[in-house]
Design a protein around this motif. Structure first.
Motif, PDB file in Angstrom:
ATOM      1  N   ASN A   1     -70.497 -40.157  35.034  1.00  0.00           N
ATOM      2  CA  ASN A   1     -71.835 -40.046  34.444  1.00  0.00           C
ATOM      3  C   ASN A   1     -72.884 -39.721  35.506  1.00  0.00           C
ATOM      4  O   ASN A   1     -73.834 -38.990  35.240  1.00  0.00           O
ATOM      5  CB  ASN A   1     -72.198 -41.326  33.689  1.00  0.00           C
ATOM      6  N   ARG A   2     -72.718 -40.267  36.708  1.00  0.00           N
ATOM      7  CA  ARG A   2     -73.635 -39.935  37.811  1.00  0.00           C
ATOM      8  C   ARG A   2     -73.555 -38.443  38.129  1.00  0.00           C
ATOM      9  O   ARG A   2     -74.579 -37.781  38.285  1.00  0.00           O
ATOM     10  CB  ARG A   2     -73.271 -40.718  39.076  1.00  0.00           C
TER      11      ARG A   2
ATOM     12  N   PHE B   1     -78.372 -48.124  36.231  1.00  0.00           N
ATOM     13  CA  PHE B   1     -77.139 -48.168  35.471  1.00  0.00           C
ATOM     14  C   PHE B   1     -77.309 -49.160  34.330  1.00  0.00           C
ATOM     15  O   PHE B   1     -77.708 -50.294  34.537  1.00  0.00           O
ATOM     16  CB  PHE B   1     -75.974 -48.573  36.375  1.00  0.00           C
TER      17      PHE B   1
ATOM     18  N   GLU C   1     -81.693 -44.036  40.511  1.00  0.00           N
ATOM     19  CA  GLU C   1     -80.663 -44.224  39.493  1.00  0.00           C
ATOM     20  C   GLU C   1     -80.674 -45.660  38.995  1.00  0.00           C
ATOM     21  O   GLU C   1     -80.810 -46.592  39.775  1.00  0.00           O
ATOM     22  CB  GLU C   1     -79.278 -43.903  40.054  1.00  0.00           C
TER      23      GLU C   1
ATOM     24  N   GLN D   1     -68.753 -44.722  35.357  1.00  0.00           N
ATOM     25  CA  GLN D   1     -70.087 -44.624  35.938  1.00  0.00           C
ATOM     26  C   GLN D   1     -70.178 -43.435  36.888  1.00  0.00           C
ATOM     27  O   GLN D   1     -71.168 -42.701  36.886  1.00  0.00           O
ATOM     28  CB  GLN D   1     -70.391 -45.927  36.690  1.00  0.00           C
TER      29      GLN D   1
ATOM     30  N   VAL E   1     -75.886 -43.807  33.016  1.00  0.00           N
ATOM     31  CA  VAL E   1     -76.772 -43.588  34.157  1.00  0.00           C
ATOM     32  C   VAL E   1     -78.109 -43.052  33.657  1.00  0.00           C
ATOM     33  O   VAL E   1     -78.154 -42.161  32.813  1.00  0.00           O
ATOM     34  CB  VAL E   1     -76.153 -42.570  35.140  1.00  0.00           C
TER      35      VAL E   1
END
Length: 141
Positions: free
Chosen positions: A83-84, A18, A16, A80, A36
């Protein structure tokens, strides 16, 4: 039809990153990296069955790189964490779609009636064109 047990992918196979999102975020949009970018190496994955891996790699998907890495970008939400979750859900949905083998197409012959209808319409169309070609169009002054 029986449901397949869920396929789990270990976090060690996911990468991942960011980045700053271009979507909603208000005053935070230029300060917080809420988007992400999820990367999953399909070719090197040990958790995918061979058939699923082959179907994933065979897909014509713009998110798949030439090296067999699937890149999913999620920036739909303001946080965040959300979105993950979204990126992982989309990866899971893509893999689930590739788990089921497509049905083989069984070749069939056209029926006698459909063949006759097709040839009949071709004959009618040919007749219309023949009549157009043979007519002498007279111009009126």
């Amino acid at each position: 039809m029986t449901a397949l047990p869920p396929l789990t992918i270990p976090d060690s196979e996911l990468e991942e990153r960011f980045v700053r999102s271009s979507g909603p975020g208000g005053q935070n949009v230029n300060k917080v990296a809420s988007a992400v970018e999820l990367r999953f190496d399909v070719r090197a994955s040990a958790s995918l069955p061979e058939a699923v891996r082959d179907r994933l790699l065979a897909r014509r998907d713009r998110r798949m790189t030439e090296d067999g890495v699937l890149v999913i970008q999620a920036q739909r939400f303001r946080t965040q964490e959300r979105n993950r979750e979204d990126a992982r859900e989309r990866l899971q949905a893509l893999i689930e779609a590739c788990r089921v083998a497509p049905k083989k197409r069984i070749a069939t012959k056209p029926t006698k009636g459909s063949q006759e209808r097709r040839l009949g319409s071709k004959r009618e169309r040919a007749q219309v064109k023949r009549e157009r070609a043979s007519r002498r169009w007279e111009r009126e002054p």
